[in-house]
Structures are given as structure tokens and as C-alpha cells.
Write a protein that holds these residues in place. Structure first.
Motif, PDB file in Angstrom:
ATOM      1  N   ALA A   1       0.868  -1.180   0.000  1.00 25.80           N
ATOM      2  CA  ALA A   1       0.000   0.000   0.000  1.00 25.80           C
ATOM      3  C   ALA A   1       0.900   1.224   0.000  1.00 25.80           C
ATOM      4  CB  ALA A   1      -0.894   0.006   1.234  1.00 25.80           C
ATOM      5  N   SER A   2       0.614   2.191  -0.880  1.00 28.97           N
ATOM      6  CA  SER A   2       1.473   3.377  -0.992  1.00 28.97           C
ATOM      7  C   SER A   2       0.758   4.615  -0.479  1.00 28.97           C
ATOM      8  CB  SER A   2       1.863   3.603  -2.461  1.00 28.97           C
ATOM      9  OG  SER A   2       2.450   2.435  -2.971  1.00 28.97           O
ATOM     10  N   ALA A   3       1.533   5.489   0.171  1.00 26.16           N
ATOM     11  CA  ALA A   3       0.927   6.704   0.721  1.00 26.16           C
ATOM     12  C   ALA A   3       1.977   7.799   0.868  1.00 26.16           C
ATOM     13  CB  ALA A   3       0.301   6.405   2.079  1.00 26.16           C
ATOM     14  N   ARG A   4       1.512   9.046   0.791  1.00 28.50           N
ATOM     15  CA  ARG A   4       2.428  10.187   0.951  1.00 28.50           C
ATOM     16  C   ARG A   4       2.847  10.367   2.409  1.00 28.50           C
ATOM     17  NH1 ARG A   4      -1.488  11.666  -2.526  1.00 28.50           N
ATOM     18  NH2 ARG A   4      -0.749  11.837  -4.660  1.00 28.50           N
ATOM     19  N   SER A   5       2.023   9.909   3.314  1.00 30.50           N
ATOM     20  CA  SER A   5       2.369   9.992   4.739  1.00 30.50           C
ATOM     21  C   SER A   5       1.825   8.742   5.427  1.00 30.50           C
ATOM     22  CB  SER A   5       1.768  11.255   5.360  1.00 30.50           C
ATOM     23  OG  SER A   5       0.363  11.185   5.279  1.00 30.50           O
ATOM     24  N   VAL A   6       2.435   8.413   6.579  1.00 32.92           N
ATOM     25  CA  VAL A   6       2.016   7.205   7.308  1.00 32.92           C
ATOM     26  C   VAL A   6       1.766   7.575   8.765  1.00 32.92           C
ATOM     27  CG1 VAL A   6       2.794   4.938   8.151  1.00 32.92           C
ATOM     28  CG2 VAL A   6       3.243   5.606   5.783  1.00 32.92           C
ATOM     29  N   VAL A   7       0.672   7.061   9.318  1.00 26.85           N
ATOM     30  CA  VAL A   7       0.408   7.248  10.745  1.00 26.85           C
ATOM     31  C   VAL A   7       0.476   5.875  11.422  1.00 26.85           C
ATOM     32  CG1 VAL A   7      -1.273   7.954  12.477  1.00 26.85           C
ATOM     33  CG2 VAL A   7      -1.009   9.315  10.398  1.00 26.85           C
ATOM     34  N   ILE A   8       1.403   5.744  12.344  1.00 26.97           N
ATOM     35  CA  ILE A   8       1.536   4.491  13.099  1.00 26.97           C
ATOM     36  C   ILE A   8       0.583   4.581  14.292  1.00 26.97           C
ATOM     37  CG2 ILE A   8       3.110   3.053  14.445  1.00 26.97           C
ATOM     38  CD1 ILE A   8       5.420   4.419  12.833  1.00 26.97           C
ATOM     39  N   ALA A   9      -0.447   3.722  14.279  1.00 25.55           N
ATOM     40  CA  ALA A   9      -1.419   3.711  15.389  1.00 25.55           C
ATOM     41  C   ALA A   9      -1.630   2.262  15.803  1.00 25.55           C
ATOM     42  CB  ALA A   9      -2.722   4.362  14.947  1.00 25.55           C
ATOM     43  N   SER A  10      -0.506   1.502  15.825  1.00 27.37           N
ATOM     44  CA  SER A  10      -0.632   0.047  16.006  1.00 27.37           C
ATOM     45  C   SER A  10      -0.732  -0.357  17.477  1.00 27.37           C
ATOM     46  CB  SER A  10       0.502  -0.689  15.286  1.00 27.37           C
ATOM     47  OG  SER A  10       1.753  -0.118  15.575  1.00 27.37           O
ATOM     48  N   GLY A  11      -0.772   0.594  18.371  1.00 23.94           N
ATOM     49  CA  GLY A  11      -1.135   0.341  19.764  1.00 23.94           C
ATOM     50  C   GLY A  11      -0.281  -0.689  20.478  1.00 23.94           C
ATOM     51  N   ALA A  12      -0.949  -1.459  21.299  1.00 28.60           N
ATOM     52  CA  ALA A  12      -0.235  -2.424  22.139  1.00 28.60           C
ATOM     53  C   ALA A  12      -0.997  -3.750  22.125  1.00 28.60           C
ATOM     54  CB  ALA A  12      -0.153  -1.871  23.552  1.00 28.60           C
ATOM     55  N   ARG A  13      -0.305  -4.814  22.445  1.00 26.38           N
ATOM     56  CA  ARG A  13      -0.964  -6.135  22.504  1.00 26.38           C
ATOM     57  C   ARG A  13      -0.841  -6.685  23.922  1.00 26.38           C
ATOM     58  NH1 ARG A  13       3.651  -6.946  19.530  1.00 26.38           N
ATOM     59  NH2 ARG A  13       5.295  -7.895  20.773  1.00 26.38           N
ATOM     60  N   TYR A  14      -1.803  -7.519  24.296  1.00 27.80           N
ATOM     61  CA  TYR A  14      -1.838  -8.063  25.647  1.00 27.80           C
ATOM     62  C   TYR A  14      -0.599  -8.896  25.952  1.00 27.80           C
ATOM     63  CZ  TYR A  14      -3.914 -11.565  22.605  1.00 27.80           C
ATOM     64  OH  TYR A  14      -4.170 -12.412  21.561  1.00 27.80           O
ATOM     65  N   ARG A  15      -0.181  -8.853  27.173  1.00 27.82           N
ATOM     66  CA  ARG A  15       0.941  -9.666  27.632  1.00 27.82           C
ATOM     67  C   ARG A  15       0.436 -11.056  27.991  1.00 27.82           C
ATOM     68  NH1 ARG A  15       3.431  -5.759  31.427  1.00 27.82           N
ATOM     69  NH2 ARG A  15       4.471  -4.570  29.823  1.00 27.82           N
ATOM     70  N   ARG A  16       1.291 -12.057  27.825  1.00 28.14           N
ATOM     71  CA  ARG A  16       0.874 -13.425  28.177  1.00 28.14           C
ATOM     72  C   ARG A  16       1.525 -13.829  29.478  1.00 28.14           C
ATOM     73  NH1 ARG A  16       2.048 -16.270  22.644  1.00 28.14           N
ATOM     74  NH2 ARG A  16       0.002 -17.222  22.500  1.00 28.14           N
ATOM     75  N   LEU A  17       0.905 -14.812  30.123  1.00 25.98           N
ATOM     76  CA  LEU A  17       1.401 -15.258  31.419  1.00 25.98           C
ATOM     77  C   LEU A  17       2.491 -16.308  31.196  1.00 25.98           C
ATOM     78  CD1 LEU A  17       0.326 -14.586  34.272  1.00 25.98           C
ATOM     79  CD2 LEU A  17      -0.977 -16.701  34.163  1.00 25.98           C
ATOM     80  N   ALA A  18       3.593 -16.220  31.967  1.00 25.43           N
ATOM     81  CA  ALA A  18       4.658 -17.219  31.824  1.00 25.43           C
ATOM     82  C   ALA A  18       4.299 -18.447  32.657  1.00 25.43           C
ATOM     83  CB  ALA A  18       5.985 -16.613  32.291  1.00 25.43           C
ATOM     84  N   VAL A  19       3.466 -19.309  32.073  1.00 26.81           N
ATOM     85  CA  VAL A  19       3.087 -20.541  32.779  1.00 26.81           C
ATOM     86  C   VAL A  19       3.001 -21.662  31.735  1.00 26.81           C
ATOM     87  CG1 VAL A  19       0.665 -19.815  32.732  1.00 26.81           C
ATOM     88  CG2 VAL A  19       1.333 -21.594  34.307  1.00 26.81           C
ATOM     89  N   ASP A  20       3.514 -22.841  32.104  1.00 33.19           N
ATOM     90  CA  ASP A  20       3.607 -23.943  31.137  1.00 33.19           C
ATOM     91  C   ASP A  20       2.253 -24.283  30.517  1.00 33.19           C
ATOM     92  OD1 ASP A  20       6.245 -24.181  31.412  1.00 33.19           O
ATOM     93  OD2 ASP A  20       6.212 -25.880  32.813  1.00 33.19           O
ATOM     94  N   GLY A  21       2.269 -24.527  29.209  1.00 35.39           N
ATOM     95  CA  GLY A  21       1.082 -25.039  28.517  1.00 35.39           C
ATOM     96  C   GLY A  21       0.032 -23.989  28.216  1.00 35.39           C
TER      97      GLY A  21
END
Ligand SMILES: Cc1cc2nc3c(=O)[nH]c(=O)nc-3n(C[C@H](O)[C@H](O)[C@H](O)COP(=O)(O)OP(=O)(O)OC[C@H]3O[C@@H](n4cnc5c(N)ncnc54)[C@H](O)[C@@H]3O)c2cc1C
Length: 552
Positions: free
Chosen positions: A319-339
Motif C-alpha cells: 500500500a502506498s501513501a504520501r504519509s504514514v500514521v503508526i497507530a498500532s497500539g499495544a498487545r496483551y501480555r501473556r502469562l509465563a506458565v507452562d502449557g
């Protein structure tokens, strides 16, 4: 939902469309096919019906002269979700999507009535699942939840049929010779059958997303359709800029996961994140913003010959554009637990929407987290679940959660807060949890409780992996630096790369709130005009000439 236009109003809208004649029985719209747009009935009657997977027809409404047929799909030129047939001879005015958007803007009062009807009709279709795909699979299956969740978050009607309880689901499985191991299957409105598709395959089949024109250069491409991205889209679109919004999941971002936002200005009784974001999404489409959802940006480059930026997408498109706005936010963290991974889908959830609440109605659930998002989810789930165990690592909930939520939780008899506690293990089979283990740091006690559902609301990390090698400078934690923080001479919200902006949660130093993200989305548009002017792009007619940033 079904207003009748006065003859004077019909005269005013004539200039936006083209008059066509239909014979008795002729189709004006067919489910799964892109039609001619919004249709105002000038003479005659039109029957609107929906049909189920066995072809049984149910009438929705019969439009008479002065009524108009259409719903939100007609605003974006997407396939129809209902069938429409002329009862006798019919004369009608067809208004194509781009002219409909022009009408909504030019005719403010009439436009409001039409827009309201289009939204209410979509809500009605979502409630009955009419015109959308049919998912056939076991109710608690992880893939059924994944596909149903995807359609729900994108505001698309659908139905789910469980072969264990529904004879029609069993008939469909027999008709298409599907083995139990191939479930879920999805039957699309145009008759195509998909076997456990990815979200992108499903979106393509129902034409929620189409190919991006590789030769078109947009004024601005916005990565992310959360509150920040949608706000930028609405303001840029309303000022006449050509806008493309990409999102790899659904519109609404994290805000779409919020059961009730109570601190957004103007909503004293609160509003669900999904409702707020759906309004913004429809508003952006009204201003002609193009949506590519789901489409994932995986890289940012420049095309020196064309003098524009190029977004590389995971489906090999550009996709081509003269300007770009990064609004990709954040993603949830996962718990460090087996399985953990094996239970994601059916038993481990990062959202607490009606879909998940229905799954755990009357059961005990565990929820990990101590921020406002965890608090909201606990309050919401408590209304459906028998008991909510709120597992908190710290010693005091009030240290990280707003007072109103702490108080509300304290008033709920079926929420038990376990401070200084960590989840230590998960037990279960075939992706379904059977028990959760946790340890209390204060007493050292190990607890094992039978439970099928675990909710995780433990914070978020920036979605900036896709910017690797792009030349956009990030801080130590991966958030995007803007303005003076880039140590270069940059406009507010501009990144270390000229013409590339960052707004909302992804930006280093941002407030991490819906209102702040929306504010930055509005603010960035003023700066965009200055950048586009520097590339030789004429300011669009109607572009705001005011505001301190506009004069930069
Ligand atoms: C459960 C929950 C409840 C909350 N409640 C409140 C509240 O009550 N009040 C409040 O003010 N705030 C609340 N928040 C915080 C608020 O939702 C966020 O601050 C806000 O959503 C940030 O908006 P954003 O647009 O910057 O990013 P996000 O909302 O994170 O949206 C980013 C979007 O970008 C997309 N994306 C990411 N990477 C890519 C890529 N490479 N290509 C394409 N698309 C991509 C994502 O899919 C996502 O849709 C809550 C958050 C959560 C999780």
C-alpha cells in the motif's frame, strides 16, 4: 429503522442517483453480491427477505414508495446481506456508495436519518445473524470461538450451529461430507464452503476485505484501527484527504475489548468499547475512508521514484501513501506458565465480551491482573459467573486500579481478591482447562481449583515489531519516539522519519487512554496537512485552515 422520505426530500436526493425500472419478481439485491447502493423506492413495492442455509425465506419488511433499502454494507460497497425482489413493476433511484457518502454529508438532517436507519438495520441483522456466514462446530471449540469472535468484533452478522444440539448443523455436515475432524466448517452466503479457515480466508470469502490497488497513492495510510487510528481517519477523511486504514484483527483495538468505558467524555452512564468504536468505524466510512481489515503491515519502506512510503503487507500486497500514521497500539501480555498456549482459544481469554461471558455463565473463573482493564472485566464477569477469583501479584489493588473500580469490586459478593498471589500451573486436556493452581506469597499456600476459564489482563507491549529496519526510532521498551524525543527537528507526533507519525498507545510517553488516543488522532491531521503541502499535494477543498499546527 424504516423511515419514509417526503416527496420534497426525494426530489433533493434525485441528483445523487440514477432511476431504474424493475419487472415483477426481479431482484434488486441478492445476498453475497455487491449491489447498486442505497435504493429509494419511487413507485411500487419491494419485498426484503432473508434466507437460511436450507433456503427457507423469512420476510423482513416490504418497502413502499418513499422508503429506501440498504444497510451499512451499501456505504462501503460491500455485498448485500438480504435479498430484495420487486413485488410488481418498480421504479427506484439507485445511489452508489460514493454518491451516498456525498449525500450524507451534503444533507445533514436527512443524512442523519438515513445513517441512523442503516446502523439500526445492521444491528437487527447482527441479532438474527441474517445474511452472514454460518459456522458449524461445537459451541466451546477454540476455532469456533476464534471465528465467531472475529466476525463479532468486525460487526458482521453470522450464526453458529452446534452439531451436538442442532439437527440442521448435522444435515449440513452430511450434505458436504465433512469429517468430525474437519470442523468447524463455514458456509459463506455465496455458497462457498471453508474448512476451519483463517480469519483472512473468511474475510476474503465474505468480501469484508478486498485487494489493495497497488498503483494508488493515498494521502495517508494509517496502521491500526483502534481509537487513535479511527480518530485520525475520521478527521483526515472529513478534511478531504484520501485515507487507507489497515488493521490485522478488527476495528476498535484494545478499546473494543472494554466492557464499559466510564471515563470517556460525554458518556456519563458509560459506553461499551465495542459500541463506541463501531460508531467511529461507521463515521470514518461515511467520510470515504477505505478500510483494509484484516490486513497486517509487516514493514515500512520508501519508494524514491514515486516519492511516497510503501507499507509491505503480510499477504504480499503493498500500500502506498504520501504519509504514514503508526497507530498500532499495544498487545496483551501473556502469562509465563507452562502449557498456556494449548488452552488459548477455548479456555484462556484476553477479552471479556458477551461471547466469553456466555461461555462461563454460572461457573467459577479466575482473572489475573490489577489494572483498570482487569477491574472492568471482573465487574462485568461477576454479573454472569458464579464466582470470580481476582488474582493480583501486588499487595494492594488500589495501587494500580482506579478508586471507583476498587470500590465496585469490594461491593460484589462473588468477587474474591487474592493479593500477593501468582498462577503457578494449568491442568486440562484437548485445549480445555480443568483446573488452575496458584500460590499465595503471603501464606505460601498452594491452591488447586477446578475451573474451565482463565482471563488475563496483565498489561500490554507495543506493537512495533513490524517497524524493524524502517528507520523509525524506538525507546528502550519498543515504543515509538516522536517530536523532540527523537533528538531531531521534528513536528509534534512526527517520528524520526519525516512524514511518518505515531499516535496513541504505541507512542512513547502517551497517556494510554481512549480519550488521549482520540485526541492525538485529531491532532495529527493538522500536521499531516503541512507534510502533504511540502510534497506538493494541494490542500483538499474544505481542509481546516485553522489551528496552530495547520500554520506550521
Ligand atoms: C480491556 C481494556 C479495557 C480498557 N478500558 C479503558 C477505559 O475504560 N478507559 C480508557 O481510557 N482506556 C481504557 N483502556 C485503554 C485503551 O483501550 C487504550 O489506551 C486505547 O485503545 C489505545 O488506542 P490505540 O488506538 O492507540 O491502540 P489500540 O487500541 O491498541 O489499537 C491498535 C490497533 O492496531 C492494530 N495493529 C497492531 N499491529 C498492526 C499491524 N502490524 N498491522 C495492522 N494493524 C495492526 C491492532 O490490531 C489494534 O486494533 C482499556 C484497555 C483494555 C485492554
Amino acid at each position: 429503522m424504516f423511515p419514509i422520505l417526503e416527496s420534497a426530500e426525494i426530489e433533493r436526493v434525485r441528483r445523487f442517483g440514477k432511476v431504474r425500472a424493475y419487472r415483477a419478481g426481479e431482484a434488486l439485491a441478492t445476498v453475497g453480491e455487491v449491489g447498486l447502493g442505497l435504493t429509494v423506492i419511487l413507485a411500487g413495492k419491494v419485498d426484503i427477505t432473508q434466507h437460511d442455509e436450507s433456503g427457507r425465506r423469512t420476510p423482513i419488511v416490504t418497502h413502499v414508495a418513499g422508503a429506501f433499502m440498504g444497510e451499512l454494507a451499501q456505504l462501503a460497497g460491500r455485498p448485500a446481506l438480504v435479498d430484495a425482489h420487486a413485488q410488481g413493476a418498480v421504479e427506484a433511484l439507485s445511489i452508489p456508495p460514493d454518491r451516498l457518502r456525498a449525500l450524507l454529508i451534503a444533507e445533514a438532517e436527512l443524512g442523519e436519518r438515513i445513517m441512523r436507519a442503516l446502523i439500526l438495520r445492521r444491528v437487527g441483522l447482527i441479532e438474527t445473524g441474517a445474511g452472514g456466514p454460518v459456522i458449524v462446530g461445537r459451541a466451546g471449540n477454540g476455532d469456533v470461538l476464534r471465528l465467531a469472535g472475529f466476525l463479532r468484533r468486525n460487526g458482521h452478522p453470522h450464526q453458529t450451529l452446534d452439531p451436538e444440539t442442532d439437527a440442521e448443523a448435522r444435515a449440513l455436515i452430511d450434505r458436504f461430507h465433512v469429517d468430525a475432524g474437519q470442523l468447524p466448517i463455514v458456509l459463506c452466503p455465496d455458497g462457498q464452503l471453508l474448512r476451519n479457515p483463517s480469519e483472512i480466508e473468511l474475510a476474503r470469502c465474505i468480501r469484508l476485505v478486498g485487494p489493495i490497488d497497488p498503483d494508488r497513492i493515498y494521502d495517508v495510510a494509517i496502521v491500526g484501527a483502534g481509537p487513535a487510528g479511527l480518530a485520525a481517519a475520521v478527521y483526515a477523511g472529513s478534511e478531504g484527504l484520501s485515507v487507507l486504514v489497515l488493521d490485522c484483527r478488527a476495528f476498535g483495538g484494545q478499546a473494543g475489548a472494554s466492557a464499559r468505558i466510564e471515563n470517556y467524555l460525554g458518556f456519563p452512564t458509560g459506553i461499551s468499547g465495542m459500541a463506541l468504536m463501531a460508531r467511529a468505524y461507521n463515521q470514518a466510512q461515511k467520510f470515504g475512508v477505505e478500510m483494509a481489515i484484516p490486513d497486517e503491515a509487516i514493514g515500512l519502506d520508501a519508494d524514491p521514484h514515486q516519492g511516497c512510503f510503501v507499507l509491505k503487507l503480510s499477504n504480499n500486497e503493498r500500500a502506498s501513501a504520501r504519509s504514514v500514521v503508526i497507530a498500532s497500539g499495544a498487545r496483551y501480555r501473556r502469562l509465563a506458565v507452562d502449557g498456556l498456549e494449548s488452552f488459548e482459544g477455548a479456555s484462556v481469554h484476553y477479552w471479556a465480551s458477551p461471547l466469553e461471558a456466555k461461555l462461563c455463565a454460572g461457573q467459577e473463573v479466575a482473572l489475573v491482573g490489577a489494572g483498570n482493564s482487569a477491574g472492568q472485566a471482573a465487574v462485568y464477569l461477576a454479573s454472569q459467573a458464579a464466582k470470580v477469583w481476582l488474582v493480583v501479584r501486588g499487595a494492594d489493588l488500589a495501587a494500580s486500579m482506579s478508586r471507583y473500580l476498587v470500590d465496585r469490586i469490594a461491593g460484589l459478593a462473588n468477587v474474591e481478591v487474592l493479593t500477593q498471589t501468582s498462577v503457578t500451573g494449568l491442568e486440562g486436556r484437548d485445549g480445555v482447562l480443568e483446573a488452575i493452581r496458584w500460590r499465595s506469597g503471603a501464606s505460601g499456600e498452594d491452591v488447586r481449583r477446578p475451573m474451565q476459564h482463565l482471563f488475563l489482563f496483565i498489561g500490554a507491549e507495543p506493537n512495533t515489531d513490524w517497524l524493524a529496519g524502517s528507520g523509525v526510532a524506538l525507546d528502550r521498551k519498543g515504543f515509538v519516539l516522536t517530536g523532540a524525543d527523537t533528538t531531531e527537528e521534528r513536528r509534534p507526533l512526527e517520528t524520526s522519519r519525516r512524514g511518518v507519525f505515531a499516535i496513541g498507545d504505541v507512542r512513547a510517553g502517551s497517556m494510554k487512554r481512549v480519550a488521549a488516543s482520540v485526541g492525538e488522532g485529531a491532532q495529527v491531521v493538522a500536521t499531516l496537512h503541512a507534510v502533504l503541502a511540502a510534497t506538493g499535494r494541494e490542500p483538499p477543498a474544505g481542509a481546516s485552515q485553522q489551528g496552530p499546527l495547520r500554520r506550521q
